[in-house]
Design a protein around this motif. Structure first.
Motif, PDB file in Angstrom:
ATOM      1  N   ASP A  74      37.845  55.331   3.164  1.00 56.45           N
ATOM      2  CA  ASP A  74      36.869  55.672   2.776  1.00 56.45           C
ATOM      3  C   ASP A  74      35.723  55.026   2.944  1.00 56.45           C
ATOM      4  O   ASP A  74      35.779  53.566   3.738  1.00 56.45           O
ATOM      5  CB  ASP A  74      36.765  54.567   1.638  1.00 56.45           C
ATOM      6  N   ILE A  75      35.193  55.179   3.628  1.00 53.94           N
ATOM      7  CA  ILE A  75      33.617  54.491   4.946  1.00 53.94           C
ATOM      8  C   ILE A  75      32.292  54.864   4.291  1.00 53.94           C
ATOM      9  O   ILE A  75      31.524  54.845   4.803  1.00 53.94           O
ATOM     10  CB  ILE A  75      33.895  55.565   6.166  1.00 53.94           C
ATOM     11  N   THR A  76      32.409  55.463   2.618  1.00 52.53           N
ATOM     12  CA  THR A  76      31.170  56.017   1.999  1.00 52.53           C
ATOM     13  C   THR A  76      30.307  55.089   2.150  1.00 52.53           C
ATOM     14  O   THR A  76      28.996  54.654   2.527  1.00 52.53           O
ATOM     15  CB  THR A  76      31.425  56.211   0.863  1.00 52.53           C
ATOM     16  N   ASP A  77      30.494  53.161   1.701  1.00 52.66           N
ATOM     17  CA  ASP A  77      29.787  52.592   1.975  1.00 52.66           C
ATOM     18  C   ASP A  77      29.689  52.160   3.274  1.00 52.66           C
ATOM     19  O   ASP A  77      29.025  49.828   3.374  1.00 52.66           O
ATOM     20  CB  ASP A  77      30.443  51.549   0.831  1.00 52.66           C
ATOM     21  N   PHE A  78      30.501  51.844   4.345  1.00 50.74           N
ATOM     22  CA  PHE A  78      29.996  51.225   5.679  1.00 50.74           C
ATOM     23  C   PHE A  78      28.625  51.320   5.958  1.00 50.74           C
ATOM     24  O   PHE A  78      28.083  52.612   5.826  1.00 50.74           O
ATOM     25  CB  PHE A  78      30.038  52.012   6.644  1.00 50.74           C
ATOM     26  N   PRO A  79      27.877  50.685   7.187  1.00 48.16           N
ATOM     27  CA  PRO A  79      26.435  50.026   7.147  1.00 48.16           C
ATOM     28  C   PRO A  79      26.388  52.430   8.139  1.00 48.16           C
ATOM     29  O   PRO A  79      27.505  52.841   8.445  1.00 48.16           O
ATOM     30  CB  PRO A  79      26.308  49.642   8.389  1.00 48.16           C
ATOM     31  N   GLU A  80      25.008  52.535   8.152  1.00 49.86           N
ATOM     32  CA  GLU A  80      25.107  53.954   8.880  1.00 49.86           C
ATOM     33  C   GLU A  80      25.092  53.460  10.483  1.00 49.86           C
ATOM     34  O   GLU A  80      25.818  54.199  10.608  1.00 49.86           O
ATOM     35  CB  GLU A  80      23.386  53.918   8.596  1.00 49.86           C
ATOM     36  N   ASP A  81      25.527  52.431  11.218  1.00 47.87           N
ATOM     37  CA  ASP A  81      25.713  52.088  12.532  1.00 47.87           C
ATOM     38  C   ASP A  81      27.090  52.188  12.227  1.00 47.87           C
ATOM     39  O   ASP A  81      27.895  52.798  13.473  1.00 47.87           O
ATOM     40  CB  ASP A  81      25.517  50.536  12.928  1.00 47.87           C
ATOM     41  N   ASP A  82      27.895  52.218  11.339  1.00 53.19           N
ATOM     42  CA  ASP A  82      29.289  52.317  11.614  1.00 53.19           C
ATOM     43  C   ASP A  82      29.597  53.624  11.515  1.00 53.19           C
ATOM     44  O   ASP A  82      30.293  54.389  12.275  1.00 53.19           O
ATOM     45  CB  ASP A  82      29.767  51.126  10.624  1.00 53.19           C
ATOM     46  N   ARG A  83      29.436  53.960  10.131  1.00 56.61           N
ATOM     47  CA  ARG A  83      29.443  55.033  10.815  1.00 56.61           C
ATOM     48  C   ARG A  83      29.389  56.155  11.839  1.00 56.61           C
ATOM     49  O   ARG A  83      30.107  57.424  11.420  1.00 56.61           O
ATOM     50  CB  ARG A  83      28.693  56.414   9.091  1.00 56.61           C
ATOM     51  N   GLU A  84      27.945  56.004  12.281  1.00 58.66           N
ATOM     52  CA  GLU A  84      28.077  56.775  13.368  1.00 58.66           C
ATOM     53  C   GLU A  84      28.794  56.421  14.389  1.00 58.66           C
ATOM     54  O   GLU A  84      29.553  57.275  15.342  1.00 58.66           O
ATOM     55  CB  GLU A  84      26.451  56.877  14.198  1.00 58.66           C
ATOM     56  N   LEU A  85      29.314  54.376  15.028  1.00 62.05           N
ATOM     57  CA  LEU A  85      30.241  54.776  15.666  1.00 62.05           C
ATOM     58  C   LEU A  85      31.605  55.108  15.368  1.00 62.05           C
ATOM     59  O   LEU A  85      31.989  55.651  16.528  1.00 62.05           O
ATOM     60  CB  LEU A  85      29.779  53.247  15.252  1.00 62.05           C
ATOM     61  N   VAL A  86      32.105  55.529  14.110  1.00 64.12           N
ATOM     62  CA  VAL A  86      33.577  56.794  13.956  1.00 64.12           C
ATOM     63  C   VAL A  86      32.574  57.696  14.362  1.00 64.12           C
ATOM     64  O   VAL A  86      33.701  57.924  14.743  1.00 64.12           O
ATOM     65  CB  VAL A  86      33.641  56.207  12.361  1.00 64.12           C
TER      66      VAL A  86
END
Length: 282
Positions: A74-86
């Motif tokens: 679950d990456i829903t609550d990752f910071p926006e930069d983290d989700r972009e890096l994913v």
């Protein structure tokens, strides 16, 4: 009328689909090259949740079997930069699509450049993000969830006056659906080899109905995979570079193999992901 099972009857051009699926994804090369840029280096330095996630995905790939349920991250609550890096790290692979779940939620799915790793974004019908996951699986669970809810039988009405071969085809489909068990080899009906009139195709389409899953695979050419409204019945169509159907089939079976990651894919993807992690995240 153009050739093809999932073409609307009476000369209409619009296919019966949940939403457009013909957008060309970015190439894997562009995605992975981003990690070598100065901006990526800075992003990697501050996005530690992504750095912690990658070895967990690789560990799941190392032990995953093709017939097992998927492993979710679950990456829903990752910071926006983290989700972009994913997104930048996993890239966009060959298979993408959308699944309409019974509760009205849409699952937008995208395979990574590492086969067997999937990004699944659950959204409302107006596009609001509800959840964001990475799944390690042969095919995302949302696909099986949506299609398992479909009826395994269908009613057949009176065929139109211009029908030629639709009734034997429907009888064949009904027999194959009734006799199918999980794990059986798929049975394929190839319309390219059958004399099917426009009336046949229109009646067949209306009888089976549209389903909740549509996928596109862009491995060797384009393949569009659409669930019908009957469990275990899929439209599988192959297109040439001019977007003309060159092979039009129905498959009776599980999710068509052209969209599924094989067991050896998991091991190859594990190796590739660990190389990326070693090169950029340590």
């Amino acid at each position: 009328m153009k050739a093809g099972f999932w073409v609307a009857p009476e000369g209409e051009d619009a296919a019966m689909t949940v939403m457009p699926i013909d957008a060309e994804p970015p190439t894997a090369t562009r995605r992975l090259n981003y990690l070598a840029t100065a901006s990526a280096e800075e992003m990697i330095r501050r996005c530690r949740r992504t750095a912690e996630l990658l070895p967990k995905i690789a560990d799941a790939l190392a032990v995953k079997k093709a017939d097992e349920p998927g492993t979710l991250f679950d990456i829903t609550d990752f910071p926006e930069d983290d989700r972009e890096l994913v997104s930048q790290t996993l890239g966009e692979g060959e298979v993408a699509g959308v699944v309409a779940l019974q509760n009205g939620v849409l699952a937008q799915i995208q395979e990574a450049v590492m086969a067997g790793v999937w990004r699944i974004r659950f959204t409302s019908t107006d596009g609001v993000l509800l959840a964001d996951y990475i799944e390690v699986a042969a095919i995302p669970a949302a696909v099986r969830e949506a299609t398992s809810a479909l009826p395994a039988a269908f009613a057949v009405g009176e065929p139109p006056a211009g029908a030629m071969n639709v009734m034997p085809v429907l009888h064949e489909i009904g027999e194959r659906v009734a006799g199918y068990s999980d794990g059986d080899a798929a049975h394929t009906i190839t319309f390219s080899l059958l004399p099917m009139s426009p009336d046949d195709m229109g009646f067949l389409q209306a009888t089976l109905g549209p389903g909740p899953v549509q996928l596109t695979s862009r491995g060797y050419g384009t393949c569009r995979i659409l669930a019908t409204g009957v469990r275990h019945v899929w439209s599988v169509q192959f297109y040439n570079a001019m977007d003309t159907i060159i092979l039009d089939t129905l498959e009776i079976g599980g999710t068509p193999s052209v969209a599924i990651a094989a067991e050896e894919d998991f091991r190859d993807s594990e190796t590739r992901l660990r190389e990326i992690e070693e090169a950029y995240f340590r």
